[in-house]
Design a protein around this motif. Structure first.
Motif, PDB file in Angstrom:
ATOM      1  N   THR A 293      12.583   3.943   3.806  1.00 53.40           N
ATOM      2  CA  THR A 293      11.370   5.076   4.215  1.00 53.40           C
ATOM      3  C   THR A 293      10.497   4.683   5.356  1.00 53.40           C
ATOM      4  OG1 THR A 293      10.118   3.879   2.545  1.00 53.40           O
ATOM      5  CG2 THR A 293      11.429   5.167   1.479  1.00 53.40           C
TER       6      THR A 293
ATOM      7  N   THR B 205       8.791   4.459   8.472  1.00 48.49           N
ATOM      8  CA  THR B 205       8.646   5.348   9.807  1.00 48.49           C
ATOM      9  C   THR B 205       7.689   4.844  10.799  1.00 48.49           C
ATOM     10  OG1 THR B 205       6.679   6.619   8.889  1.00 48.49           O
ATOM     11  CG2 THR B 205       8.725   7.440   8.458  1.00 48.49           C
ATOM     12  N   ASN B 206       7.370   3.568  10.631  1.00 47.87           N
ATOM     13  CA  ASN B 206       6.410   2.565  11.546  1.00 47.87           C
ATOM     14  C   ASN B 206       7.120   2.557  12.901  1.00 47.87           C
ATOM     15  OD1 ASN B 206       6.241   1.778   8.578  1.00 47.87           O
ATOM     16  ND2 ASN B 206       4.294   1.736   9.532  1.00 47.87           N
TER      17      ASN B 206
ATOM     18  N   PRO C 222       1.030  -1.315  -0.050  1.00 43.69           N
ATOM     19  CA  PRO C 222      -0.013   0.147   0.014  1.00 43.69           C
ATOM     20  C   PRO C 222       0.863   1.087  -0.106  1.00 43.69           C
ATOM     21  CG  PRO C 222      -0.518  -1.322   2.002  1.00 43.69           C
ATOM     22  CD  PRO C 222       0.777  -2.128   1.137  1.00 43.69           C
ATOM     23  N   GLU C 223       0.563   2.338  -0.737  1.00 38.87           N
ATOM     24  CA  GLU C 223       1.308   3.445  -0.736  1.00 38.87           C
ATOM     25  C   GLU C 223       1.462   4.246   0.986  1.00 38.87           C
ATOM     26  OE1 GLU C 223       0.347   6.890  -3.576  1.00 38.87           O
ATOM     27  OE2 GLU C 223       1.019   4.880  -4.786  1.00 38.87           O
ATOM     28  N   ASN C 224       0.503   3.985   1.563  1.00 37.08           N
ATOM     29  CA  ASN C 224       0.635   4.610   2.874  1.00 37.08           C
ATOM     30  C   ASN C 224       0.492   3.540   3.873  1.00 37.08           C
ATOM     31  OD1 ASN C 224       0.390   5.907   5.059  1.00 37.08           O
ATOM     32  ND2 ASN C 224      -1.799   7.035   4.801  1.00 37.08           N
ATOM     33  N   LEU C 225       1.788   3.251   4.327  1.00 36.83           N
ATOM     34  CA  LEU C 225       2.073   2.195   5.539  1.00 36.83           C
ATOM     35  C   LEU C 225       1.958   2.842   6.954  1.00 36.83           C
ATOM     36  CD1 LEU C 225       5.012   0.617   3.592  1.00 36.83           C
ATOM     37  CD2 LEU C 225       2.622  -0.414   4.115  1.00 36.83           C
ATOM     38  N   SER C 226       1.690   4.016   6.990  1.00 37.11           N
ATOM     39  CA  SER C 226       1.495   4.590   8.294  1.00 37.11           C
ATOM     40  C   SER C 226       0.460   4.113   9.304  1.00 37.11           C
ATOM     41  CB  SER C 226       1.591   6.157   8.049  1.00 37.11           C
ATOM     42  OG  SER C 226       0.245   6.407   7.603  1.00 37.11           O
ATOM     43  N   ASP C 227      -0.291   3.428   8.751  1.00 32.77           N
ATOM     44  CA  ASP C 227      -1.532   2.899   9.577  1.00 32.77           C
ATOM     45  C   ASP C 227      -1.071   1.428  10.319  1.00 32.77           C
ATOM     46  OD1 ASP C 227      -3.578   4.376   8.824  1.00 32.77           O
ATOM     47  OD2 ASP C 227      -4.721   3.105   7.527  1.00 32.77           O
ATOM     48  N   TYR C 228       0.073   1.061  10.032  1.00 37.65           N
ATOM     49  CA  TYR C 228       0.647  -0.320  10.432  1.00 37.65           C
ATOM     50  C   TYR C 228       1.506   0.265  11.828  1.00 37.65           C
ATOM     51  CZ  TYR C 228      -1.662  -2.280   6.455  1.00 37.65           C
ATOM     52  OH  TYR C 228      -2.648  -2.616   5.586  1.00 37.65           O
TER      53      TYR C 228
END
Ligand SMILES: Cc1cc2nc3c(=O)[nH]c(=O)nc-3n(C[C@H](O)[C@H](O)[C@H](O)COP(=O)(O)O)c2cc1C
Length: 172
Positions: free
Chosen positions: A68, A70-71, A38-44
């Protein structure tokens, strides 16, 4: 805890290890190729990243992703031609971990051996002198023979145990 497993795999070894880990994750945990991430991984909360070792570190596609992330939590796993308990295996995970923006993100790492494409072995034996580090030798032949059967059922079992222990650590 939201987790995702992303893997980069040329010949399928790392993909199979990723799928073994996915089999013990909560139902619905995505397990996809880096190409389909997914383009946005910030949910994980946690990203598991699987790579094949290329010249002693994460292959390019995986390396670009690792840089890249940031999780809060990242788990690295890899397959490689060399023995899983070798310095080379440990250093390959360390080099990949060094690509993370923040070293605190790394939860743990896992490696297992993975068969090497016979075409790659043939090419190496042509490129390097017999007896040199990558050239043909009894040691090299033995290494390739031992890699031929990996990842095997024991590797998949180890990968599952590893993933379980990571989840337990994160939930503690
Ligand atoms: C171009 C290339 C470079 C490789 N470099 C290494 C290496 O530095 N160390 C190693 O142990 N294995 C190396 N290998 C072997 C792969 O890491 C190993 O076969 C891996 O399991 C392949 O995973 P995959 O099936 O997911 O693509 C290399 C393979 C290729 C094709």
């Amino acid at each position: 805890m939201k987790n995702i497993i992303l893997y980069s795999s040329l010949t399928g070894n790392t993909k199979r290890v990723a799928e073994a880990m996915a089999s013990i994750m909560p139902p619905g945990t995505p397990c996809v190729s880096v190409k389909d991430a997914p383009e946005n991984l910030s949910d994980y909360d946690t990203v598991f990243v699987g790579f094949w070792v290329d010249r002693g570190t994460a292959n390019k596609e995986a390396a670009k992703l690792i840089e890249t992330l940031t999780n809060p939590h990242v788990v690295l796993f890899a397959t490689l031609g060399m023995y899983a308990d070798s310095d080379h295996a440990r250093e390959s995970i360390e080099k990949a971990a060094a690509l993370l923006p923040n070293k605190e993100q790394l939860v743990d790492g896992f490696v297992c051996q993975g068969k090497i494409d016979p075409k790659v072995i043939e090419m190496m034996y042509k490129m390097f002198l017999p007896g040199s580090a990558h050239g043909q030798s009894p040691e090299r032949d033995a290494l390739h023979k031992s890699a031929e059967t990996h990842p095997d059922e024991q590797d998949f079992a180890n990968a599952k145990e590893f993933a379980k222990s990571v989840l337990a650590k994160l939930q503690a």
